[in-house]
Structures are given as structure tokens and as C-alpha cells.
Write an enzyme that holds these catalytic residues in place. Sequence first.
Site, PDB file in Angstrom:
ATOM      1  N   ASP A 180       0.835  -1.206   0.000  1.00  0.00           N
ATOM      2  CA  ASP A 180       0.000   0.000   0.000  1.00  0.00           C
ATOM      3  C   ASP A 180       0.867   1.252   0.000  1.00  0.00           C
ATOM      4  O   ASP A 180       0.484   2.281  -0.543  1.00  0.00           O
ATOM      5  CB  ASP A 180      -0.930  -0.019   1.218  1.00  0.00           C
ATOM      6  CG  ASP A 180      -1.882  -1.203   1.149  1.00  0.00           C
ATOM      7  OD1 ASP A 180      -2.617  -1.294   0.156  1.00  0.00           O
ATOM      8  OD2 ASP A 180      -1.841  -2.051   2.052  1.00  0.00           O
TER       9      ASP A 180
ATOM     10  N   LYS B  20       1.391  -2.583   4.499  1.00  0.00           N
ATOM     11  CA  LYS B  20       0.588  -3.562   3.795  1.00  0.00           C
ATOM     12  C   LYS B  20      -0.661  -3.863   4.630  1.00  0.00           C
ATOM     13  O   LYS B  20      -0.745  -3.470   5.775  1.00  0.00           O
ATOM     14  CB  LYS B  20       1.398  -4.852   3.570  1.00  0.00           C
ATOM     15  CG  LYS B  20       2.553  -4.653   2.580  1.00  0.00           C
ATOM     16  CD  LYS B  20       3.303  -5.931   2.261  1.00  0.00           C
ATOM     17  CE  LYS B  20       2.442  -7.122   1.999  1.00  0.00           C
ATOM     18  NZ  LYS B  20       1.413  -6.898   0.955  1.00  0.00           N
TER      19      LYS B  20
ATOM     20  N   GLY C  60      -3.951  -3.541   3.205  1.00  0.00           N
ATOM     21  CA  GLY C  60      -5.171  -2.941   2.660  1.00  0.00           C
ATOM     22  C   GLY C  60      -6.203  -4.006   2.320  1.00  0.00           C
ATOM     23  O   GLY C  60      -7.402  -3.758   2.364  1.00  0.00           O
TER      24      GLY C  60
ATOM     25  N   GLU D 131       0.542 -12.717   5.172  1.00  0.00           N
ATOM     26  CA  GLU D 131       1.597 -12.169   4.298  1.00  0.00           C
ATOM     27  C   GLU D 131       2.922 -12.092   5.060  1.00  0.00           C
ATOM     28  O   GLU D 131       3.981 -12.451   4.548  1.00  0.00           O
ATOM     29  CB  GLU D 131       1.188 -10.775   3.803  1.00  0.00           C
ATOM     30  CG  GLU D 131       0.022 -10.805   2.828  1.00  0.00           C
ATOM     31  CD  GLU D 131      -0.500  -9.439   2.435  1.00  0.00           C
ATOM     32  OE1 GLU D 131      -1.172  -9.349   1.412  1.00  0.00           O
ATOM     33  OE2 GLU D 131      -0.253  -8.456   3.170  1.00  0.00           O
TER      34      GLU D 131
ATOM     35  N   LYS E  36       2.392   4.195  -5.030  1.00  0.00           N
ATOM     36  CA  LYS E  36       2.640   3.631  -3.694  1.00  0.00           C
ATOM     37  C   LYS E  36       3.942   4.158  -3.070  1.00  0.00           C
ATOM     38  O   LYS E  36       4.208   3.917  -1.898  1.00  0.00           O
ATOM     39  CB  LYS E  36       2.706   2.101  -3.769  1.00  0.00           C
ATOM     40  CG  LYS E  36       1.544   1.425  -4.487  1.00  0.00           C
ATOM     41  CD  LYS E  36       0.251   1.579  -3.748  1.00  0.00           C
ATOM     42  CE  LYS E  36      -0.933   0.880  -4.381  1.00  0.00           C
ATOM     43  NZ  LYS E  36      -0.844  -0.550  -4.530  1.00  0.00           N
TER      44      LYS E  36
HETATM   45  C1  5RP Z   1      -3.167  -7.038   1.034  1.00  0.00           C
HETATM   46  C2  5RP Z   1      -1.971  -6.202   0.752  1.00  0.00           C
HETATM   47  C3  5RP Z   1      -1.773  -5.742  -0.646  1.00  0.00           C
HETATM   48  O1  5RP Z   1      -0.510  -6.136  -1.073  1.00  0.00           O
HETATM   49  C4  5RP Z   1      -1.875  -4.243  -0.702  1.00  0.00           C
HETATM   50  O2  5RP Z   1      -3.128  -3.864  -0.150  1.00  0.00           O
HETATM   51  C5  5RP Z   1      -1.763  -3.728  -2.134  1.00  0.00           C
HETATM   52  O3  5RP Z   1      -2.895  -4.107  -2.853  1.00  0.00           O
HETATM   53  P1  5RP Z   1      -3.058  -3.801  -4.390  1.00  0.00           P
HETATM   54  O4  5RP Z   1      -2.023  -4.591  -5.117  1.00  0.00           O
HETATM   55  O5  5RP Z   1      -4.469  -4.256  -4.691  1.00  0.00           O
HETATM   56  O6  5RP Z   1      -2.886  -2.329  -4.596  1.00  0.00           O
HETATM   57  O7  5RP Z   1      -1.185  -5.891   1.596  1.00  0.00           O
HETATM   58  O8  5RP Z   1      -3.309  -7.297   2.410  1.00  0.00           O
END
Ligand code: 5RP
Length: 227
Positions: A93, A103, A105, A112, A130
Site C-alpha cells: 500500500d 501492507k 489494505g 503475508e 505507492k
Molecule cells: C493485502 C496487501 C496488498 O498487497 C496491498 O493492499 C496492495 O494491494 P493492491 O495490489 O491491490 O494495490 O497488503 O493485504
Amino acid sequence: MNASTSPSLSPQDQLKQAVALAALAYVPRGEIIGVGTGSTANFFIDGLASMKADIPGAVASSEATAKRLASHGIKVVDLNEVTALGVYVDGADEIDPRGHMIKGGGAALTREKIVASVAAKFICIADGSKEVPVLGKFPLPVEVIPMAREAIARQLAKLGGTPKWREGVVTDNGNIILDVHGLSITDPVATEALINSWPGVVTNGLFAARKADVALIGAAGGVKTIT
Ligand code: 5RP
């Protein structure tokens, strides 16, 4: 735009797809890899399908990722069955110039972080939006055991942020998420350790102690590699 990205996608999705496809070059042949969660990781999974014969399988960081891997015929491996992972590929994020990330989101932060901790290398794939000089504009996700929600919210408020309960969201682990708005995180390693030390916190979305080893950042001019 990268020659191999799909013109029908939005400009931001084209950047996500470009970095995801660039990450395929980091996949070690013959090894099980770790795979993240989110829209950028989804582009990576779709690309990985083209080389599924080259890897014995993948460890998923969420139920959603496991489902997508399986839909492509990529074997999903339980983390308990592996002793090492060559790489972990995931989005973010926010990412700062030192490779520290926010991270979570997508609410998958705990799995993760677990899968990333086993991998030799973390390859972060992200579009240029980002990149930030200091982490914190994106609300920091914190996974919390449900009974500790208000106690942890009070602790987070003392850090100077405004915690908001992501109502309606239950993580793959059966917990809740507090998103902390308004932080400026100048020492991500210390902040990550502090929040994680509070009883009731499962983990927080700072990936600083274990940061990205390689960041592939998508911009209009192409994919930038930061090591
Ligand atoms: C999920 C995460 C994702 O990696 C982060 O939110 C980025 O998402 P996106 O690739 O859809 O922008 O940490 O928990």
C-alpha cells in the site's frame, strides 16, 4: 506502457500488470515460492500460470490467493510442508525509499508477514502511486483479536493516530482490523515492534523488520528496480 501489458486495462492497472510480469524473472525454477494478496499480486498469479510447469507449487498468503492459484492449476502448498522459499512476491500500500512498507489494505497482513518471513527474498511489486518519502498517509492496518478491539484502539490513539474499525471485515484468521489514520511513521522498525508488543495485537501492517529486498515500481517510463 509495457509491450506485454493489456491496453484494455486502466493506466494504473497497466502499471500493476507491468511490475507483476517483471517479477516473473525473479521466480527460481524448480522451487516453491510465496505469493501475496491483492490486485497487483493477482496480475502476478495470472502471469505465473504461464510458467506453472517450472515450479512445484506456491504458498498462498490468503484464501483468495489460494483460490486464484488453484484456478490456474498451480499447486497450493501448506507452509508447514516447506522449510524454505526462494522468493515471496507481493504488492504494497506504501513503500518508502528504504524498502519499508505498509501492507494490509486487503486484510491479509498476518499471513503475508508469515509467508514473507520464510522467504529468502521479498520482491515488492507496486505502481508508482505507492512510493512515499515517509510511511503513514495510507492508514496503518492492525489485525486485532476481537475482544481487544477497544483496548488496542486506545493504545493506538496514544501514538497520535486515529484508529478506525474496518467494520464488516473479518480476516482469514477470524480477527478484526483497525486502520490507523494520521500517522507519520519516521521509525518504522521501532513502531512495528512497539505495536506488535501489545497483548491482543496479532500483527500490524508495517513490514520494516522484514522489508522488501527488491522493489519493482511501475511508472509511465517503464519498470524501475530498487535494490
Ligand atoms: C493485502 C496487501 C496488498 O498487497 C496491498 O493492499 C496492495 O494491494 P493492491 O495490489 O491491490 O494495490 O497488503 O493485504
